[in-house]
Design a protein around this motif. Sequence first.
Motif, PDB file in Angstrom:
ATOM      1  N   VAL A 220     -77.810  88.223  -4.744  1.00 52.37           N
ATOM      2  CA  VAL A 220     -79.076  88.878  -5.060  1.00 52.37           C
ATOM      3  C   VAL A 220     -78.908  90.392  -4.944  1.00 52.37           C
ATOM      4  CG1 VAL A 220     -81.524  89.104  -4.463  1.00 52.37           C
ATOM      5  CG2 VAL A 220     -80.366  86.889  -4.198  1.00 52.37           C
ATOM      6  N   LEU A 235     -81.059  79.169   0.919  1.00 49.62           N
ATOM      7  CA  LEU A 235     -82.182  80.003   0.486  1.00 49.62           C
ATOM      8  C   LEU A 235     -83.092  79.161  -0.391  1.00 49.62           C
ATOM      9  CD1 LEU A 235     -82.524  83.101   1.052  1.00 49.62           C
ATOM     10  CD2 LEU A 235     -81.808  83.472  -1.319  1.00 49.62           C
ATOM     11  N   ARG A 237     -86.619  78.507  -2.689  1.00 52.83           N
ATOM     12  CA  ARG A 237     -87.122  79.280  -3.817  1.00 52.83           C
ATOM     13  C   ARG A 237     -88.013  80.435  -3.381  1.00 52.83           C
ATOM     14  NH1 ARG A 237     -85.712  74.423  -5.042  1.00 52.83           N
ATOM     15  NH2 ARG A 237     -85.151  73.758  -7.149  1.00 52.83           N
ATOM     16  N   LEU A 240     -85.857  83.133  -2.019  1.00 55.44           N
ATOM     17  CA  LEU A 240     -85.159  83.817  -3.096  1.00 55.44           C
ATOM     18  C   LEU A 240     -86.066  84.847  -3.764  1.00 55.44           C
ATOM     19  CD1 LEU A 240     -82.813  84.265  -5.062  1.00 55.44           C
ATOM     20  CD2 LEU A 240     -83.631  82.286  -6.374  1.00 55.44           C
TER      21      LEU A 240
END
Length: 515
Positions: A220, A235, A237, A240
């Motif tokens: 990321v 991680l 959703r 994220l």
Amino acid sequence: MTDSSACDGAPVVDMRGISVEFPGVKALSEVDFRLFPGEVHALMGENGAGKSTLIKALTGVHRPSAGVIRLNGEPVAFPGPARAQEAGISTVYQEVNLCTNLSVAENILLGREPRRFGGIDGRATRARAAQLLDRIGLAVDPASTLGSHPIAVQQLVAIARALAVEARVLVLDEPTSSLDAGEVAELFRIVRVLRAEGVAVLFVSHFIEQVYEIADRMTVLRNGTLVGEYLPTELDRLELVSAMLGREAGTLEEVRRRSEHRVPDSAPVLTARGLGRAGAIAPFDLEIHAGEVVGLAGLLGSGRTELARLLFGADRPDTGTLTVGGKTVRPRGPRSMIAEGVAFSSEDRKAEGVVADLSVRDNLLLAMQAARGWARPIPRRTAESLVDEYIAKLDIRPADPDAVIGTLSGGNQQKVLLARWLVTRPRLLLLDEPTRGIDVGAKAQIQKVVADLAAEGMAVLFISAELEEVVRVSDRVVVLRDRRKVAELSGHDISADKVMSAIAAQDGHPAAVAS
């Protein structure tokens, strides 16, 4: 962040401390990135996060100002994409860069065709192309013209072309943006075949569900910096989305919205029922009332602009109906919707907004003059009165109608674009990212203008990537994910947390976040 023990062997690509600078801008700042053989690695981040810059640093388009890139353990510095391709790094972009007038085989082996007696050996070219197509399980006649096939097949042909150079690293930059569900499934089948053969796949996408379906790891980026490298199991959703946007779920500050949180009892200005366009956005329902601001939220690529373009007639729907002012309309283009009182301010200020070499006056009056027709010029006194009124109303600086708009700041250019549509007296105003790239002061002014317009009875659709901004100005918020409407929030249910939860929710469970 995951450690190297989560991956077997050494990385095929190892980028350490990569920085890329442009005049006045640091696009990447000391970013690390690893890509291992036989894995699909998703590169995640919002627009401007640095994804494209990192890919271009890897493939030789940009030269890093700091850091080192290693390919199979050896330092490399490619002078351009051709050298990167020779080293086994191939890129397939969102827009397929092939020659549609040539055959499938010619596209796959363009520049590397087998030769015989000094010329291209057509039979050998088709045979070699057939081998590459067979490798990925694509049943296409190598002799057929590429342009006769749908975009999904062209995308797969581009992958076959990448394999023709024995690619060890395959970069897929938004490969699913123009594909339907069946075509995505076929692409993913081929990606899994390549992964099993040991090809390292760098996968860039804004579709969260697709990332969790295909990716072995995720990196990321945010604002040109590394947030972290993760396994999908590390991680969820929501986490994220939080990482991409830079906000912690549950601790996001609730911002004060407009005091009017009521949907008017009058008939809606616009009603869409089952409106949709294949490859752009799934069929959706939407109502917008006079005096109401409806916010449109979602990550980049979620379908926000596509929805607005359908409402404005810039794109034609495949399904559904559209009603404006109680009358069913069939959009024949933007001009027909302008005649119905619908206005659209595009997110692309430079390409679809300002005419940089014209004056503030000419830019401001452009839509009104187009609606009248060029054979009926706006009377001079009317034109001057309108220009003076909106320069003062929106505090456009400098307050000089003759100033060339290209010399104005981004915020003031945006105000001129807003004024361009307001002079047409629309009943519905579609605003796509009206505050992007402008300073805080100009942003606050535009938000106040939106609130004032709604208070005066105008219907507004407000699109923004900034959750706090959507929450602040909206009476209702429609949430999009993966080009589909997944939630609708209203009144006191509107919060950045709930919007994020709707964006991150797994398929089949959106209703829980809209309660």
